[in-house]
Design a protein around this motif. Structure first.
Motif, PDB file in Angstrom:
ATOM      1  N   GLU A  15       0.858  -1.184   0.000  1.00 42.46           N
ATOM      2  CA  GLU A  15       0.000   0.000   0.000  1.00 42.46           C
ATOM      3  C   GLU A  15       0.891   1.230   0.000  1.00 42.46           C
ATOM      4  OE1 GLU A  15      -3.863   0.247   2.080  1.00 42.46           O
ATOM      5  OE2 GLU A  15      -2.943   1.905   3.219  1.00 42.46           O
ATOM      6  N   PHE A  16       0.510   2.239  -0.763  1.00 42.93           N
ATOM      7  CA  PHE A  16       1.354   3.427  -0.884  1.00 42.93           C
ATOM      8  C   PHE A  16       0.512   4.635  -1.262  1.00 42.93           C
ATOM      9  CE2 PHE A  16       1.075   1.303  -4.923  1.00 42.93           C
ATOM     10  CZ  PHE A  16       1.009   2.297  -5.885  1.00 42.93           C
ATOM     11  N   VAL A  17       1.049   5.802  -0.972  1.00 44.18           N
ATOM     12  CA  VAL A  17       0.475   7.063  -1.425  1.00 44.18           C
ATOM     13  C   VAL A  17       1.172   7.473  -2.707  1.00 44.18           C
ATOM     14  CG1 VAL A  17       0.332   9.542  -0.938  1.00 44.18           C
ATOM     15  CG2 VAL A  17      -0.270   7.890   0.835  1.00 44.18           C
ATOM     16  N   GLU A  19       0.870  10.872  -5.008  1.00 46.46           N
ATOM     17  CA  GLU A  19       0.218  12.171  -5.134  1.00 46.46           C
ATOM     18  C   GLU A  19       1.113  13.149  -5.875  1.00 46.46           C
ATOM     19  OE1 GLU A  19      -2.664  13.464  -4.398  1.00 46.46           O
ATOM     20  OE2 GLU A  19      -3.612  12.072  -2.993  1.00 46.46           O
ATOM     21  N   GLY A  20       0.496  14.049  -6.615  1.00 48.32           N
ATOM     22  CA  GLY A  20       1.205  15.131  -7.257  1.00 48.32           C
ATOM     23  C   GLY A  20       1.682  14.791  -8.654  1.00 48.32           C
ATOM     24  N   ARG A  21       2.228  15.803  -9.304  1.00 48.96           N
ATOM     25  CA  ARG A  21       2.777  15.660 -10.650  1.00 48.96           C
ATOM     26  C   ARG A  21       4.175  16.259 -10.684  1.00 48.96           C
ATOM     27  NH1 ARG A  21      -2.308  17.472 -14.564  1.00 48.96           N
ATOM     28  NH2 ARG A  21      -3.792  15.866 -13.838  1.00 48.96           N
ATOM     29  N   GLY A  22       4.970  15.789 -11.603  1.00 50.97           N
ATOM     30  CA  GLY A  22       6.320  16.316 -11.737  1.00 50.97           C
ATOM     31  C   GLY A  22       7.359  15.261 -11.434  1.00 50.97           C
ATOM     32  N   LYS A  23       8.565  15.700 -11.111  1.00 47.39           N
ATOM     33  CA  LYS A  23       9.662  14.775 -10.826  1.00 47.39           C
ATOM     34  C   LYS A  23       9.330  13.931  -9.594  1.00 47.39           C
ATOM     35  CE  LYS A  23      12.945  14.935 -12.904  1.00 47.39           C
ATOM     36  NZ  LYS A  23      13.354  14.234 -14.146  1.00 47.39           N
ATOM     37  N   PRO A  24       9.457  12.599  -9.691  1.00 45.00           N
ATOM     38  CA  PRO A  24       9.059  11.734  -8.572  1.00 45.00           C
ATOM     39  C   PRO A  24      10.051  11.746  -7.410  1.00 45.00           C
ATOM     40  CG  PRO A  24       9.865  10.418 -10.410  1.00 45.00           C
ATOM     41  CD  PRO A  24       9.814  11.831 -10.896  1.00 45.00           C
ATOM     42  N   VAL A  25       9.492  11.664  -6.217  1.00 43.61           N
ATOM     43  CA  VAL A  25      10.262  11.570  -4.983  1.00 43.61           C
ATOM     44  C   VAL A  25       9.753  10.354  -4.220  1.00 43.61           C
ATOM     45  CG1 VAL A  25      10.926  12.688  -2.830  1.00 43.61           C
ATOM     46  CG2 VAL A  25      10.569  14.070  -4.878  1.00 43.61           C
ATOM     47  N   LEU A  26      10.628   9.392  -3.974  1.00 43.11           N
ATOM     48  CA  LEU A  26      10.287   8.174  -3.241  1.00 43.11           C
ATOM     49  C   LEU A  26      10.651   8.366  -1.776  1.00 43.11           C
ATOM     50  CD1 LEU A  26       9.371   5.154  -3.381  1.00 43.11           C
ATOM     51  CD2 LEU A  26      11.794   4.585  -3.761  1.00 43.11           C
ATOM     52  N   LEU A  27       9.672   8.207  -0.881  1.00 45.24           N
ATOM     53  CA  LEU A  27       9.830   8.457   0.543  1.00 45.24           C
ATOM     54  C   LEU A  27       9.825   7.128   1.297  1.00 45.24           C
ATOM     55  CD1 LEU A  27       7.275  11.404   0.798  1.00 45.24           C
ATOM     56  CD2 LEU A  27       9.766  11.595   0.634  1.00 45.24           C
ATOM     57  N   LEU A  28      10.898   6.859   2.045  1.00 49.54           N
ATOM     58  CA  LEU A  28      11.086   5.564   2.706  1.00 49.54           C
ATOM     59  C   LEU A  28      11.165   5.753   4.216  1.00 49.54           C
ATOM     60  CD1 LEU A  28      13.896   4.254   0.315  1.00 49.54           C
ATOM     61  CD2 LEU A  28      11.433   3.802   0.137  1.00 49.54           C
ATOM     62  N   HIS A  29      10.207   5.197   4.928  1.00 50.10           N
ATOM     63  CA  HIS A  29      10.176   5.320   6.389  1.00 50.10           C
ATOM     64  C   HIS A  29      11.008   4.226   7.041  1.00 50.10           C
ATOM     65  CE1 HIS A  29       7.693   1.759   7.097  1.00 50.10           C
ATOM     66  NE2 HIS A  29       7.066   2.064   5.964  1.00 50.10           N
ATOM     67  N   GLY A  30      11.083   4.272   8.375  1.00 46.88           N
ATOM     68  CA  GLY A  30      11.795   3.248   9.128  1.00 46.88           C
ATOM     69  C   GLY A  30      10.930   2.669  10.241  1.00 46.88           C
ATOM     70  N   PHE A  31      11.580   2.210  11.296  1.00 49.90           N
ATOM     71  CA  PHE A  31      10.907   1.578  12.443  1.00 49.90           C
ATOM     72  C   PHE A  31      10.582   2.640  13.487  1.00 49.90           C
ATOM     73  CE2 PHE A  31      11.041  -0.289  16.685  1.00 49.90           C
ATOM     74  CZ  PHE A  31      10.226  -1.381  16.560  1.00 49.90           C
ATOM     75  N   PRO A  32       9.390   2.564  14.084  1.00 45.88           N
ATOM     76  CA  PRO A  32       8.256   1.667  13.852  1.00 45.88           C
ATOM     77  C   PRO A  32       7.162   2.373  13.054  1.00 45.88           C
ATOM     78  CG  PRO A  32       8.011   2.707  15.991  1.00 45.88           C
ATOM     79  CD  PRO A  32       9.202   3.357  15.318  1.00 45.88           C
ATOM     80  N   ASP A  33       7.553   3.030  11.997  1.00 46.52           N
ATOM     81  CA  ASP A  33       6.664   3.945  11.287  1.00 46.52           C
ATOM     82  C   ASP A  33       5.914   3.279  10.135  1.00 46.52           C
ATOM     83  OD1 ASP A  33       7.136   6.551  12.650  1.00 46.52           O
ATOM     84  OD2 ASP A  33       9.203   6.152  12.057  1.00 46.52           O
ATOM     85  N   SER A  34       5.307   4.122   9.327  1.00 45.49           N
ATOM     86  CA  SER A  34       4.611   3.738   8.103  1.00 45.49           C
ATOM     87  C   SER A  34       4.676   4.943   7.176  1.00 45.49           C
ATOM     88  CB  SER A  34       3.148   3.373   8.397  1.00 45.49           C
ATOM     89  OG  SER A  34       2.415   4.533   8.772  1.00 45.49           O
ATOM     90  N   LYS A  35       3.971   4.892   6.083  1.00 40.08           N
ATOM     91  CA  LYS A  35       3.937   6.035   5.164  1.00 40.08           C
ATOM     92  C   LYS A  35       3.444   7.302   5.838  1.00 40.08           C
ATOM     93  CE  LYS A  35      -0.604   4.568   3.341  1.00 40.08           C
ATOM     94  NZ  LYS A  35      -0.692   3.377   4.212  1.00 40.08           N
ATOM     95  N   LYS A  36       2.730   7.168   6.960  1.00 37.18           N
ATOM     96  CA  LYS A  36       2.193   8.335   7.659  1.00 37.18           C
ATOM     97  C   LYS A  36       3.297   9.234   8.220  1.00 37.18           C
ATOM     98  CE  LYS A  36      -2.110   6.021   8.941  1.00 37.18           C
ATOM     99  NZ  LYS A  36      -2.936   5.495  10.059  1.00 37.18           N
ATOM    100  N   LEU A  37       4.511   8.699   8.358  1.00 38.50           N
ATOM    101  CA  LEU A  37       5.634   9.523   8.813  1.00 38.50           C
ATOM    102  C   LEU A  37       5.792  10.758   7.938  1.00 38.50           C
ATOM    103  CD1 LEU A  37       8.298   9.821  10.565  1.00 38.50           C
ATOM    104  CD2 LEU A  37       9.438   8.666   8.661  1.00 38.50           C
ATOM    105  N   TRP A  38       5.460  10.645   6.655  1.00 36.00           N
ATOM    106  CA  TRP A  38       5.732  11.701   5.677  1.00 36.00           C
ATOM    107  C   TRP A  38       4.560  12.658   5.479  1.00 36.00           C
ATOM    108  CZ3 TRP A  38      10.681  11.619   4.903  1.00 36.00           C
ATOM    109  CH2 TRP A  38      11.368  10.383   4.946  1.00 36.00           C
ATOM    110  N   GLY A  61       2.602  -0.739   8.331  1.00 34.79           N
ATOM    111  CA  GLY A  61       1.372  -0.117   7.866  1.00 34.79           C
ATOM    112  C   GLY A  61       0.397  -1.144   7.333  1.00 34.79           C
ATOM    113  N   ASN A  62      -0.034  -0.942   6.082  1.00 40.95           N
ATOM    114  CA  ASN A  62      -0.978  -1.864   5.453  1.00 40.95           C
ATOM    115  C   ASN A  62      -0.348  -2.697   4.346  1.00 40.95           C
ATOM    116  OD1 ASN A  62      -3.204  -1.115   7.051  1.00 40.95           O
ATOM    117  ND2 ASN A  62      -3.549   0.695   5.781  1.00 40.95           N
ATOM    118  N   THR A  63       0.977  -2.735   4.287  1.00 34.05           N
ATOM    119  CA  THR A  63       1.659  -3.647   3.375  1.00 34.05           C
ATOM    120  C   THR A  63       1.785  -5.009   4.052  1.00 34.05           C
ATOM    121  OG1 THR A  63       2.829  -1.964   2.107  1.00 34.05           O
ATOM    122  CG2 THR A  63       3.879  -4.119   2.239  1.00 34.05           C
TER     123      THR A  63
END
Length: 269
Positions: A15-17, A19-38, A61-63
């Motif tokens: 599961e992932f977010v 959003e947006g248009r343009g140059k892509p930015v991949l956001l990688l969380h750590g422990f004990p987080d999820s995509k919500k960190l960003w 998260g939901n992965t």
């Protein structure tokens, strides 16, 4: 609310977010987080013309849970994810274990990584070889985390009282608690330590992409020295910043991070 998607990636339901248009930015969380960190950082990145992709990593998260949490497998997952989204190259920003994953990706998938921003965790070789006694002491908790069963008992004791001690605000605590009380989720997060400790100790190759390293000078788990030492393992440019803060900077210092990161990203389009 952000647009959440799901994709099957190498046998793992992610599961992932996106959003947006343009140059892509991949956001990688750590422990004990999820995509919500960003979530505190993402609106400004989107407003500045970037497409943000923020996955829940394996077991978070939901992965879905997995039999493997090795960074080699997660790196392959990330580039499969980008390929399925028709993205050939992306900026990468990682925090905590997400930073370790980002270092590995920058070292081993250079053509696909435009730039890398490491938050809190410097190059793993710098962590072990230049962090010194202070870093060993700050990182002593890892000795507990790699003990199967024991770590789970300690962290879950008192209705996850340990989360209250380390969370830097109530929102973080609530997100962690709701994720980790689900069956298997605490162990899956801890397995990132158990499955990767040998790889991290052995070291990751040097990187040849532009890197920005940012660390809070009050981080309870990491020294500024280990981040500074990253310069020894980067063949391209290295931009170093310290800010007044602790460990979970994307959650607690989102605006300050964006002020540093946005000009850096704009240099490498």
């Amino acid at each position: 609310m952000f647009h959440v998607k799901q994709l099957m990636i190498n046998g793992i339901q992610y599961e992932f977010v996106d959003e947006g248009r343009g140059k892509p930015v991949l956001l990688l969380h750590g422990f004990p987080d999820s995509k919500k960190l960003w979530y505190q950082m993402m609106p400004q990145l989107i407003q500045n013309g970037y497409r943000v992709i923020a996955p829940d990593l394996r077991g978070y998260g939901n992965t879905a849970l997995s039999d493997s949490y090795r960074i080699e497998d997660s790196a392959a997952d990330m580039f499969t994810l980008l390929a399925q989204l028709d993205i050939a190259r992306a900026h990468v920003i990682g925090h905590d274990w997400g930073a370790c994953l980002g270092w590995y990706m920058a070292a081993n998938y250079e053509p696909q990584v435009i730039s890398f921003t490491a938050l809190s965790v410097g190059h793993p070789s710098g962590y072990f070889r230049s962090g010194g006694l202070k870093q060993m002491m700050k990182g002593s908790y890892i000795g507990l985390f790699i003990l199967p069963g024991v770590a789970e008992q300690v962290l879950a004791a008192g209705d996850y009282q340990a989360l209250t001690l380390i969370a830097e605000n109530d929102r973080m605590h609530q997100h962690w608690y709701m994720d980790l009380i689900r069956p298997g989720r605490l162990s899956s997060g801890l397995n990132w330590y158990r499955h990767n400790i040998k790889t991290i100790i052995a070291g990751i190759d040097a990187v040849n992409v532009p890197v920005m390293g940012i660390i809070g000078n009050q981080d309870p788990a990491l020294t500024t020295d280990q981040m500074k030492a990253s310069a020894k393992y980067i063949y391209a440019s290295f931009h170093y910043h310290e800010i007044e803060g602790g460990h979970w900077l994307p959650e607690t210092h989102a605006n300050e991070l964006n002020r540093l990161i946005l000009p850096f990203l704009s240099n490498y389009m």
